[in-house]
Design an enzyme around this catalytic site. Structure first.
Site, PDB file in Angstrom:
ATOM      1  N   LYS A   1       1.338   9.485  -5.334  1.00 18.05           N
ATOM      2  CA  LYS A   1       1.749  11.066  -5.171  1.00 18.05           C
ATOM      3  C   LYS A   1       2.844  11.177  -6.344  1.00 18.05           C
ATOM      4  CE  LYS A   1       0.441  12.667  -1.058  1.00 18.05           C
ATOM      5  NZ  LYS A   1      -0.584  13.795  -1.189  1.00 18.05           N
TER       6      LYS A   1
ATOM      7  N   GLU B   1       1.941   2.125  -3.450  1.00 22.49           N
ATOM      8  CA  GLU B   1       0.909   2.684  -4.303  1.00 22.49           C
ATOM      9  C   GLU B   1       0.749   3.918  -3.883  1.00 22.49           C
ATOM     10  OE1 GLU B   1      -1.565   2.724  -7.275  1.00 22.49           O
ATOM     11  OE2 GLU B   1      -0.566   0.949  -6.756  1.00 22.49           O
ATOM     12  N   TYR B   2       0.939   4.332  -2.511  1.00 20.38           N
ATOM     13  CA  TYR B   2       0.637   5.737  -2.089  1.00 20.38           C
ATOM     14  C   TYR B   2       1.905   6.683  -2.969  1.00 20.38           C
ATOM     15  CZ  TYR B   2       1.432   9.743   1.029  1.00 20.38           C
ATOM     16  OH  TYR B   2       1.638  10.925   1.716  1.00 20.38           O
ATOM     17  N   LEU B   3       3.018   6.237  -2.795  1.00 20.23           N
ATOM     18  CA  LEU B   3       4.193   7.029  -3.455  1.00 20.23           C
ATOM     19  C   LEU B   3       4.049   6.924  -4.994  1.00 20.23           C
ATOM     20  CD1 LEU B   3       7.342   5.705  -1.648  1.00 20.23           C
ATOM     21  CD2 LEU B   3       6.101   7.806  -1.259  1.00 20.23           C
TER      22      LEU B   3
ATOM     23  N   VAL C   1       0.892  -1.127   0.097  1.00 21.27           N
ATOM     24  CA  VAL C   1      -0.059  -0.090  -0.001  1.00 21.27           C
ATOM     25  C   VAL C   1       0.979   1.233   0.009  1.00 21.27           C
ATOM     26  CG1 VAL C   1      -1.803   1.381   1.386  1.00 21.27           C
ATOM     27  CG2 VAL C   1      -1.910  -1.247   1.002  1.00 21.27           C
TER      28      VAL C   1
END
Length: 216
Positions: A135, A130-132, A127
């Protein structure tokens, strides 16, 4: 100056909003929970209900209409899954880019993350990976939008008291920074035209914020 803050009830959003309101700027806080309206009124912000994940583009444009600058300080938050990283951290940020362009708002500040400049490849990092990636894609969309952007990529966020001292740059070693200092950096960037079209990492350091920004 009128500033619209997405994530108006978030910790960074409220810290920044209070700073601006205390200086008699007009501050709009985009929120999706009407229960948060009183909290924003209490610090001088004007709440506007707008769920960036579900609102249509024209609704988002109406929510920020008339602002001189937009700050994206929203996010899916800890504990959210990969899908919400895409719909909020990426999709919400891009909706605001489109809204800014539709309403003629030129200035856009993004709260990103250290690591977004070199995210893991698809399928890596679970996760957080996926966040990076979300962003990174949001940052790229803003950089290519033609808007006057500043992208701030803080290290690990804490609720420690502010120090007023930071280290800025690209490719910094991983570190931490109080949310209050991130808010102070955003506040300064709004008032410093030379920070337009800059993307930088920020962690706690030894240099006063305005001095650090002056060296960009």
């Amino acid at each position: 100056m009128e500033v619209a803050i997405a994530g108006g009830h978030g910790k960074i959003g409220r810290l920044l909003g209070k700073r601006l309101a205390d200086e008699r700027h007009d501050v709009i806080g985009l929120i999706r929970n009407p229960d948060h309206e009183a909290d924003l009124h209490a610090i001088g912000m004007e709440p506007v209900l707008c769920d960036l994940e579900t609102a249509a583009e024209d609704e988002v444009a109406a929510a920020v209409s008339g602002a001189d600058a937009i700050v994206f300080a929203a996010g899916a938050g800890a504990g959210s899954g990969a899908e919400r990283k895409r719909t909020m951290d990426l999709g919400g940020a891009v909706k605001l880019v489109d809204a800014a362009k539709a309403d003629g708002i030129r200035r856009y500040l993004m709260v990103s993350s250290m690591g977004a400049g070199n995210p893991p490849p698809p399928g890596d990092g679970d996760v957080f990976g996926e966040y990076l990636r979300a962003k990174a894609a949001a940052d790229q969309a803003l950089e290519q939008s033609g808007l006057e952007y500043t992208i701030v990529r803080p290290g690990g966020l804490t609720d420690d008291p502010p120090t007023g001292r930071v280290e800025l740059g690209s490719g910094l070693d991983r570190g931490q920074i109080p949310r209050a200092d991130v808010a102070a950096v955003l506040h300064a960037c709004l008032l410093l035209p030379h920070t337009i079209d800059w993307t930088f990492d920020v962690v706690s350091g030894e240099t006063p914020i305005e001095q650090a920004l002056a060296s960009l």
